[in-house]
Write an enzyme that holds these catalytic residues in place. Structure first.
Site, PDB file in Angstrom:
ATOM      1  N   GLU A   1       0.804  -1.297  -0.091  1.00  0.00           N
ATOM      2  CA  GLU A   1      -0.034  -0.142   0.123  1.00  0.00           C
ATOM      3  C   GLU A   1       0.974   1.173  -0.163  1.00  0.00           C
ATOM      4  O   GLU A   1       0.426   2.129  -0.735  1.00  0.00           O
ATOM      5  CB  GLU A   1      -0.976  -0.035   1.271  1.00  0.00           C
ATOM      6  CG  GLU A   1      -2.112  -1.216   1.284  1.00  0.00           C
ATOM      7  CD  GLU A   1      -3.159  -0.646   0.071  1.00  0.00           C
ATOM      8  OE1 GLU A   1      -2.767  -0.431  -1.065  1.00  0.00           O
ATOM      9  OE2 GLU A   1      -4.226  -1.058   0.408  1.00  0.00           O
TER      10      GLU A   1
ATOM     11  N   THR B   1      -5.367   6.469  -5.682  1.00  0.00           N
ATOM     12  CA  THR B   1      -5.457   6.804  -4.327  1.00  0.00           C
ATOM     13  C   THR B   1      -4.297   7.863  -3.788  1.00  0.00           C
ATOM     14  O   THR B   1      -4.912   8.946  -2.906  1.00  0.00           O
ATOM     15  CB  THR B   1      -5.274   5.403  -3.492  1.00  0.00           C
ATOM     16  OG1 THR B   1      -5.958   4.598  -3.827  1.00  0.00           O
ATOM     17  CG2 THR B   1      -5.113   5.650  -2.055  1.00  0.00           C
TER      18      THR B   1
HETATM   19  N1  HSE Z   1      -8.452   4.534   3.343  1.00  0.00           N
HETATM   20  C1  HSE Z   1      -7.989   4.663   2.051  1.00  0.00           C
HETATM   21  C2  HSE Z   1      -8.214   5.673   1.331  1.00  0.00           C
HETATM   22  C3  HSE Z   1      -8.286   3.680   1.166  1.00  0.00           C
HETATM   23  O1  HSE Z   1      -9.465   6.203   1.492  1.00  0.00           O
HETATM   24  O2  HSE Z   1      -7.566   6.786   0.805  1.00  0.00           O
HETATM   25  C4  HSE Z   1      -7.582   3.388  -0.165  1.00  0.00           C
HETATM   26  O3  HSE Z   1      -8.309   2.244  -1.217  1.00  0.00           O
END
Ligand code: HSE
Length: 337
Positions: free
Chosen positions: A158, A210
């Site tokens: 991530e 993201t």
């Molecule tokens: N919590 C993260 C965001 C998830 O909303 O940026 C990304 O899939």
């Protein structure tokens, strides 16, 4: 290199050290290849930014992992997706590098990714690669690592994808069901009991990275908004645990992230309003978008919600994929020996 987690005994099996259970290699060390399915996930669950996530039965990636006897990671993209093939830049590769470094010794992995969850879709594409890789590798090593360890490794994927470690896709992908990440330093993952629910997902075919969707967020929140958000998060968790689906529906409200991110998603307000009119409990942006999800009590309602989503995106003229699915209780699944 000296291992600080696993060590090989005289029979060549990796053993857990300094842990509560000693687990020998799965079948005595004969498996060198495994195929897994790595499911999509819905992170945030509207109000729980970075702390709540749910595992989906559809869509899912397929990953094939081969154990190597040299310290090396090889990545293949089977479907021609332009995934980074440099392991350090790949969301499956980066976690495996961490795992190998922690174990020590001459081991490596050759990973083939059959990508069905589009990168930039908001349904946990990077997490599926990271979680699938570490679960498969752990299986080949005889399950020497706990699920919490696997989440810890997978978060490096991530970090590659979004610049930040977060576990709200990774944890449900590895544990299945709905998970709460109370903390990532140290990792504290709580599995939430799951009521029977149907999930409708629509993925308008635009890409939202993201990293970008995080950069546009405000860094400060008003206390009155924080109080509302805390109430909703607590209400959502209580609703799941008490099987109070109306409370779940009332709590699917986000006063902090959604007002900023929803402007990136064509049709957002109409989808949300009309899906609720069609009987959905509620829903919103899946992860960082652009996918949207809705929860329903009944399958017939979830299908009706999908029809509403289809009608809106056909009228807007934006290509989409949609799914009616259920909550995946298993997470990443080993398919073959
Ligand atoms: N919590 C993260 C965001 C998830 O909303 O940026 C990304 O899939």
């Amino acid at each position: 290199m000296q291992s600080n987690i696993g060590s090989k005994d005289s029979a060549g099996s990796f053993l857990k050290r300094d842990r509560e259970v000693v687990t020998p290699l799965g079948d005595g060390g004969h498996n060198t290849y495994v195929k897994v399915s790595a499911p999509g996930t819905v992170a945030n669950l509207v109000c729980g930014f970075d702390i709540l996530g749910l595992c989906l039965n559809e869509p899912h990636d397929i990953m094939e992992v081969q154990l190597l006897d040299e310290k090396k990671i090889i990545i293949h993209s089977a479907d021609g997706y332009p995934l980074p093939l440099d392991p350090a830049q790949n969301t499956a590769g980066a976690p495996l590098i961490e795992m190998i470094n922690e174990l020590g010794g001459n081991i490596g992995f050759e990973v083939t990714i059959h990508k069905k969850i589009k990168p930039g879709s908001g349904i946990g594409s990077s997490a599926a690669s990271a979680a699938g890789a570490v679960v498969a590798a752990n299986y080949l090593l005889g399950n020497v690592f706990s699920k919490t360890d696997l989440v810890r490794f997978a978060m490096f994927g991530e970090k590659v994808a979004s610049g930040v470690k977060h576990a709200d896709n990774i944890a449900p992908c590895i544990y299945g069901g709905i998970t709460l990440i109370r903390s990532i330093h140290p990792l504290d993952i709580v599995v939430i009991p799951v009521p029977e629910l149907y999930v409708t997902v629509v993925h308008p075919q635009i890409e939202v990275r993201t990293k970008d969707a995080r950069q546009i967020l405000r860094k400060e929140v008003l206390l009155k908004d924080a109080i509302k958000q805390w109430g909703n998060i607590a209400g959502l968790v209580a609703g799941f645990m008490k099987n109070d689906l109306d409370l779940v529906g009332r709590s699917l409200e986000d006063v902090i992230i959604e007002p900023v991110r929803s402007i990136l998603i064509p049709g957002f307000d109409e989808v949300k309003r009309r899906c609720k009119e069609a009987g959905a409990l509620g829903g919103g942006i899946s992860g960082s978008g652009p996918s949207l999800f809705m929860l329903s009590k009944k399958e017939a309602t979830a299908i009706q919600v999908e029809n509403v989503m289809k009608e809106i995106y056909e009228r807007i003229g934006l290509a989409y994929h949609s799914y009616v699915t259920t909550i995946n209780m298993e997470g990443v699944k080993v398919l073959t020996d």
